[in-house]
Design a protein around this motif. Structure first.
Motif, short mmCIF file in Angstrom:
data_model
loop_
_atom_site.label_atom_id
_atom_site.label_comp_id
_atom_site.label_asym_id
_atom_site.label_seq_id
_atom_site.Cartn_x
_atom_site.Cartn_y
_atom_site.Cartn_z
N UNK A 327 0.80 -1.22 0.00
CA UNK A 327 0.00 0.00 0.00
C UNK A 327 0.83 1.27 0.00
N UNK A 330 1.19 3.53 -4.57
CA UNK A 330 0.26 4.31 -5.37
C UNK A 330 -0.58 5.21 -4.47
N UNK A 331 -1.36 6.04 -5.10
CA UNK A 331 -2.33 6.83 -4.33
C UNK A 331 -3.46 5.91 -3.88
N UNK A 332 -4.29 6.41 -2.99
CA UNK A 332 -5.41 5.60 -2.50
C UNK A 332 -6.35 5.24 -3.64
N UNK A 333 -6.33 6.04 -4.68
CA UNK A 333 -7.16 5.74 -5.84
C UNK A 333 -6.46 4.80 -6.81
N UNK A 334 -5.30 4.29 -6.43
CA UNK A 334 -4.63 3.31 -7.28
C UNK A 334 -3.82 3.89 -8.40
N UNK A 335 -3.52 5.17 -8.33
CA UNK A 335 -2.75 5.80 -9.40
C UNK A 335 -1.30 6.05 -8.98
N UNK A 363 -1.38 16.66 -6.92
CA UNK A 363 -1.55 15.29 -6.43
C UNK A 363 -1.63 15.26 -4.91
#
Lengths: 590, 452
Positions: A327, A330-335, A363
């Protein structure tokens, strides 16, 4: 035949020795002679004039102290990507005289066109302390005397004593040839790149000295960026169609490298054998730490525009990238994000290392909170850091307890890589102000930049940042580099009301400065303050190898626990704050 | 009159724009709207139109400032609040964006995109308790159900309720199977529940789909995007059409981009490949010549030209094009690989192996290049080296791996490691079946039968 037909038009740290006798030291037990010795062996600290609430937290003092250096990026209007990325700084005591010297990386011109390339500079710290305690900080440019002649298009610097001779050596990354400078211990350096086998001609950025295999010799990890060449320059534009610097996504990432130190002055490229080639990314930042709590050093690499990597040390000479599953990639949005600098430290005092990664504007920078087993939670929103960092492109950063209250705070050097909308049409339209964040008991952060002083109100193109107590007054100072601009020295004025302790480790034989050791300062009734001995992290920069902890309102120290890089533990008691102590391995209690 | 002047003084000012520093297309578009707004500074529509134009050109800060003035001029209007929320989202000012979406919904409660954006902004700003009921309500709307399930899954995960998170997120990917973000959130919740293999599979899906997001019809935002028809916009549209397989549309959009600005190297480079795919060699060549004249993106141009020539089976010139790409960018892994394939075709196996080696040294994660290297080493009888390379390809176990495992099995058999060969071939067959590769599975079975 493979036909990849379409690509996006990417817009895109003189040791004072407390050895052997300190264990079990109590005020009642210690002899008067020992007390006198202890007084001699500790750096002057203690009473300092308290600042008033309206005094700035930091005072910019580069020019006043002779630290005069201007980075040159050599921009000629061709928008070569390396122009926007440099350069770094190293804070280290090269002459072992007890104060931090400064090495500033220079870039110059990519198309040198016959002109002499610019050079990196070494500034010796000639700090003096008068009998009344007055400190006079003065830097002297000793580049020539030191025999340093690094003239490529410099990027960053890493510091470590790779040959365990007690003197810190220097590795310089570049867009072009890297350089390993051996510290001869007499104030000079020798370029040993070739014999050490660490030469590289691709675009290297941040680097880290750490002992991943616990053999007592520092190994070297080198982050590398993309496969840019002037001949393959891409044509990119900003949102309104004006020519601008490309995103790294316009190029292909170049794999990072891992060199194993064979203990005989030579490094072996073990990149592939160690599994480092199994994932790639446009590497910009690197930091070592034990993220899964198994006692072995792992690595975290920030990649620009790609998933970050968490290289978990498998204790057999290999690493596995657990960035995604942990985890922390990436960002929490998966990017994937445009990640630059890294701060690694125990901000919430729960005994593990958390990560703060600076990202590109729009970002927000990210706080990854470690559960102690290497699983991370993206806490940028709940910590308040997302809100404060949204409008900034962050680079150099670290956890620094600037007010010595025991809670690690954050500094971020900021500067854009693409035209700042409000600066369009102005010269060097990439300027942003730096930021300071105060840690509110490990739960949230508040931005304290406004109180930090005029230096924090000045918008520049911040890049590298290195951290350490430059004037040896018991607080953490900062050197910030600016792309195509002057280096800044931010002297801390904030911490005088609180107590502190600085620790230097001495380990012989082996990794002399004990880089990678995990140091805990125990305090009665309060959480232990854990710090990693390291020089890595931040962006393109190397910080003081000494450990600094703020002790808050009480100078009392319960004990200091050191987990050495090989996993063995030792414990010292009877130490008090407001001093620098050197703990030599074998002089504590198991 | 006195009242009107005071009202004007209280209004937020129009932003200061360095119009002279804009390139012509943007300057023309923004200037026109700016002049009108400056001439009619209390006309909400004129001011809002300027805000829209700035928004369209991704000038989000200036757009936000202008929307604020439009809101002051027309406090009851929905669109300026909503569009301001969108601009603020792009600036990652999520809490402020939520405030504007909230205001917008007070004016037009039924506008679904605004409801979704409000819930998402609250989630991104950490206001989970406020976001949750909004997502619950959005589950009941078919058009917003995927977004609602992702939102509820992320909220449950943030609260440590990973079982519930998995339920929501599995539903999200069932509704929109190409949702990379949902797979990532799902992977992290699987991990928290100790379901590591499920987590790995979800991460593979995340890698596969990346930033694909379910589209939502947003007629209000469409009034912003419709304002641009410049070269960059056409280029981006061309890329999307190409991704969607619409070659004719992609070519038209790229040509439209070049009609507006013939100096965009990327458009020319893309047209080499687009015309190549339609076998219009002459036009493809024309764009190759154009990009060489412009002088940017040259390694890509030579590489794509090499592919173009390869498609015409002009192997010699193709090899030369790849060499030109490599001369400019010595780490062009794809060019090394394709050059290797031409050399292999000419049965220059040693040179081909060297080219493949350059490809994988340049880009170690380039699996096809390593597979080709392994194959070539096998062809050269260097089985031990082939095994070393092919063993690096066995993870991750995705759809590409069965053929790599098959090659590894072959290498072991040729090296005299029969049992190892059978083991890997069996694994290859099983994995091929799992990935629906029946022909490959059958071929492996035939070889296995012979071996056994």
């Amino acid at each position: 035949m493979s036909s990849r037909w379409l690509r996006r038009a990417h817009r895109y740290a003189r040791p004072e020795l407390v050895e052997g006798r300190v264990e079990g030291l109590t005020t009642s037990a210690v002899t008067a002679a020992a007390l006198a010795l202890l007084a001699l062996l500790t750096t002057a600290g203690g009473a300092r004039p308290s600042p008033s609430a309206s005094d700035p937290l930091f005072v910019e003092s580069a020019a006043a102290t002779g630290l005069v250096f201007t980075h040159v990026n050599g921009a000629t209007g061709k928008y070569y990507l390396p122009e926007m990325m440099g350069a770094g700084v190293a804070l280290f005591d090269f002459d072992n005289d007890g104060d931090l010297d400064v090495f500033l990386v220079q870039s110059g011109a990519i198309d040198a066109g016959g002109s002499a390339p610019a050079a990196c500079h070494l500034f010796r710290n000639d700090l003096t302390v008068s009998p009344d305690g007055t400190r006079t900080l003065r830097f002297t440019d000793v580049t020539k005397q030191a025999g340093i002649s690094v003239r490529g298009y410099g990027m960053g610097a890493a510091v470590g004593d790779y040959d365990n001779d007690g003197y810190l050596d220097l590795f310089v990354t570049a867009f072009g040839a890297t350089t390993l400078l051996h510290n001869n211990g007499d104030g000079t350096f020798t370029d040993v790149t070739r014999q050490a086998g660490v030469g590289d001609t691709l675009w290297s950025t941040s680097a880290a000295f750490f002992d991943y295999d616990r053999d007592g010799y520092l190994d070297l990890f080198v982050a590398r960026y993309v496969d840019f060449t002037p001949g393959a320059n891409r044509q990119c534009s900003d949102p309104v169609g004006a020519r601008d610097y490309c995103s790294p996504r316009a190029y292909r990432p170049v794999p990072d490298r891992l060199f194993r130190n064979d203990g005989r002055g030579h490094f072996v490229d073990v990149t592939e054998r160690a599994g480092i080639t199994r994932a790639d990314g446009a590497g910009l930042g690197v930091v070592s730490g034990d993220y899964n709590g198994d006692g072995w050093l792992d690595l975290y690499v920030s990649n620009d525009g790609g998933a970050n990597q968490l290289w978990i040390n498998r204790r057999d000479g290999t690493f596995v990238d657990e960035g995604l599953i942990s985890g922390s990639a990436l960002s929490a949005a998966g990017n994937p994000e445009g990640s630059m600098g890294i701060a690694s430290g125990d901000f919430d005092l729960d005994g593990d290392e958390d990560l703060f990664v600076t990202n590109i504007v729009g970002e927000t920078s990210v706080l990854y909170v470690n559960d102690g087993r290497g699983n991370f939670e993206d806490a940028r929103a709940r910590s308040g850091l997302a809100r404060f960092t949204a409008a900034f492109t962050g680079f150099g950063t670290d956890w620094i307890d600037y007010d010595n209250d025991g809670w690690p705070d954050l500094f971020a050097a900021n500067g854009a890589v693409n035209i700042v909308e409000a600066q369009r049409g102005q010269p060097s339209p990439y300027r942003m102000r730096n930021q300071l964040f105060h840690n509110l008991a490990g739960r949230q952060f508040e931005e304290t930049s406004a109180a930090a002083g005029p230096a924090f109100g000045r918008a520049e193109t911040g890049r590298g940042a290195a951290f350490g107590d430059i004037d040896n007054d018991g607080d953490v100072d900062i050197v910030v580099t600016n792309n195509n601009g002057p280096a800044r020295l931010l002297l801390n004025q904030a911490a005088a009301r609180s107590h502190w302790l600085q620790i230097r480790l001495d380990q012989r034989p082996g990794n002399r400065f004990a880089i990678g050791a995990w140091v805990g300062v125990e305090r009665t009734g309060r959480p232990t303050l854990w710090r990693r001995v390291r020089t890595d992290g931040s962006y393109l920069s190397a910080s003081d190898v000494r450990v600094h902890v703020g002790l808050g309102s009480s100078a009392a120290v319960g004990a200091v626990v050191v987990q050495w890089p090989d996993g063995q533990r030792e414990r010292w008691t009877g130490l008090t704050g407001d001093r620098l102590v050197t703990l030599r391995r074998g002089t504590g209690r198991p | 009159m006195v009242f009107l002047s005071l009202a004007q003084i209280d209004l937020p000012p129009l932003p200061q724009l360095a119009l002279d520093a804009y390139p012509p297309a943007a300057r023309e578009a923004v200037s026109r709207a700016h002049q009108i707004a400056t001439a009619r500074p209390t006309d909400a529509e004129a001011v809002g139109t300027l805000a829209r134009v700035l928004h369209a050109w991704d000038q989000w800060g200036a757009a936000h400032d202008t929307y604020v003035r439009a809101q002051a001029l027309a406090p009851r209007a929905f669109e300026w609040q909503y569009l301001d929320g969108l601009a603020l989202q792009r600036l990652a000012r999520h809490a402020e964006a939520a405030g504007h979406f909230d205001e917008a919904l007070q004016r037009s409660p039924g506008y679904l995109p605004a409801r979704v954006k409000l819930a998402e902004s609250l989630l991104e700003s950490g206001s989970l308790d406020r976001a949750e009921p909004l997502f619950e309500a959005l589950r009941r709307e078919p058009a917003s159900e995927p977004a609602a399930e992702l939102g509820l899954g992320r909220i449950a995960a943030a609260k440590g309720q990973h079982g519930a998170a998995v339920t929501h997120l599995e539903r999200a990917v069932a509704l929109f199977p190409e949702w990379g973000a949902a797979y990532y959130a799902l992977a992290l919740s699987y991990r928290a529940l100790g379901r590591r293999e499920d987590a790995q599979r979800a991460l593979e899906r995340n890698a596969q789909y990346g930033p694909i997001w379910p589209a939502q019809n947003d007629s209000v935002f469409a009034t912003v995007t419709a304002l641009r028809d410049d070269a960059q916009t056409n280029l981006q549209r061309g890329l999307k059409l190409a991704d969607a397989g619409d070659l004719a549309g992609a070519i038209a959009a790229h040509e439209a981009a070049l009609a507006r600005d013939p100096s965009i190297a990327q458009a020319h480079v893309n047209l080499i490949s687009l015309y190549g795919r339609t076998q219009d060699w002459a036009r493809a060549e024309q764009h190759y010549r154009a990009v060489v004249a412009i002088g940017f993106n040259l390694d890509e141009a030579h590489y794509d030209y090499g592919v173009l020539l390869g498609l015409q089976e002009r192997w010699g010139p193709a090899a030369e094009a790849y060499r030109q790409a490599i001369a400019i960018n010595p780490r062009h892994a794809l060019a090394h690989n394709n050059l290797g394939q031409i050399l292999e075709r000419d049965r220059r196996f040693d040179e081909a192996a060297a080219a493949y080696r350059q490809a994988v040294d340049s880009q170690p994660a380039f699996r096809l290049g390593r597979f080709n290297l392994g194959r070539m080493l096998l062809a050269l009888g260097r089985t031990d080296e082939a095994i070393v390379e092919l063993e690096k390809l066995i993870q991750p176990r995705d759809a590409e791996v069965p053929r790599y495992l098959f090659a590894l099995a072959t290498a072991h058999v040729r090296a005299g490691h029969r049992a190892e060969g059978i083991k890997w071939a069996t694994d290859a067959k099983q994995l091929a079946l799992e990935h629906g590769q029946r022909e490959l599975a059958a071929a492996i079975e035939r070889d296995l039968a012979r071996l056994k």
